[in-house]
Design a protein around this motif. Structure first.
Motif, PDB file in Angstrom:
ATOM      1  N   LYS A 217      12.840  24.610   0.743  1.00 22.00           N
ATOM      2  CA  LYS A 217      12.707  24.472  -0.709  1.00 22.00           C
ATOM      3  C   LYS A 217      12.757  25.853  -1.370  1.00 22.00           C
ATOM      4  O   LYS A 217      13.430  26.035  -2.383  1.00 22.00           O
TER       5      LYS A 217
ATOM      6  N   ILE B  92       7.592  18.678  -4.853  1.00 21.40           N
ATOM      7  CA  ILE B  92       7.366  19.217  -3.517  1.00 21.40           C
ATOM      8  C   ILE B  92       6.757  18.164  -2.608  1.00 21.40           C
ATOM      9  O   ILE B  92       7.219  17.954  -1.504  1.00 21.40           O
TER      10      ILE B  92
ATOM     11  N   VAL C 115       9.020  23.532   3.524  1.00 21.55           N
ATOM     12  CA  VAL C 115       8.635  24.413   2.416  1.00 21.55           C
ATOM     13  C   VAL C 115       9.591  25.595   2.332  1.00 21.55           C
ATOM     14  O   VAL C 115      10.034  25.977   1.243  1.00 21.55           O
TER      15      VAL C 115
ATOM     16  N   ALA D 196       2.377  22.370  -1.264  1.00 23.78           N
ATOM     17  CA  ALA D 196       2.391  21.759   0.066  1.00 23.78           C
ATOM     18  C   ALA D 196       0.974  21.651   0.628  1.00 23.78           C
ATOM     19  O   ALA D 196       0.578  20.597   1.136  1.00 23.78           O
TER      20      ALA D 196
ATOM     21  N   VAL E 278       6.010  27.413  -3.670  1.00 24.75           N
ATOM     22  CA  VAL E 278       6.311  26.188  -2.914  1.00 24.75           C
ATOM     23  C   VAL E 278       5.257  25.899  -1.848  1.00 24.75           C
ATOM     24  O   VAL E 278       5.063  24.750  -1.466  1.00 24.75           O
ATOM     25  N   ALA E 279       4.573  26.932  -1.391  1.00 23.93           N
ATOM     26  CA  ALA E 279       3.550  26.729  -0.353  1.00 23.93           C
ATOM     27  C   ALA E 279       2.274  26.120  -0.923  1.00 23.93           C
ATOM     28  O   ALA E 279       1.641  25.277  -0.276  1.00 23.93           O
TER      29      ALA E 279
END
Length: 179
Positions: free
Chosen positions: A98, A165, A95, A37, A33-34
């Motif tokens: 999520k 995202i 983030v 982003a 998820v990072a």
């Protein structure tokens, strides 16, 4: 291979897990998820006129090692600050939320630690996708603003996960990039 999975697979997730004292599945969930982003933030900055600056930053990371022991986290913190500006804490929270949805683990501190580790790796990956030869730099200089780097970032974000995202989760936070 210019896709999100290729980028994520280039990150030493097992080493990050060991460094942070977490299991590999948790580290992978946070990285998954990072990465979108950061890529989304870079894309927003490039679209807002920062493409040349981003190209220069990527070129400075060209050929740099992506081994965890070689990562300069202070440099990573600067990259994260440049990408997200004053929105860094909000991005970390979004983030982490999520990642929390996916696993039920509290990811706030984990994401905060992972962002400066993976930011230099992402720039090195972008540099490898751009190529490093002077001939290519000349060609890129002739392209319109946001040329090659924008296409690479857009390609990375073209995946369903990247769109989820950036569009759904971080939408307003990334906006036009750093202000």
């Amino acid at each position: 291979m210019s896709d999100l999975d290729g980028l994520i697979n280039s990150i030493p997730i097992d080493d990050i897990a060991k460094k942070l004292g977490i299991d590999e599945a948790t580290a992978r969930a946070a990285v998954e998820v990072a990465v979108p982003a950061i890529v989304g933030g870079m894309h927003a900055n490039a679209a807002a006129g920062g493409a040349d600056s981003l190209k220069n930053a990527a070129q400075k990371h060209s050929g740099k090692s992506t081994k965890l022991a070689d990562i300069d986290e202070a440099d990573g913190k600067k990259i994260v600050k440049n990408v997200f500006g004053g929105n860094t804490d909000d991005v970390v929270k979004a983030v982490a939320a999520k990642a929390d949805e996916k696993s039920g683990v509290d990811f706030g501190a984990i994401v905060q630690q992972i962002l400066p580790i993976i930011a230099p790796i992402i720039l090195a990956y972008l540099a490898s996708q751009m190529g490093g030869s002077k001939k290519e730099e000349t060609t890129k200089a002739e392209e319109p603003s946001g040329g090659d780097i924008g296409s690479i970032l857009g390609g990375l974000l073209g995946s369903k996960e990247g769109q989820d995202i950036v569009g759904g989760l971080l939408g307003g936070l990334l906006g036009g990039g750093r202000k």
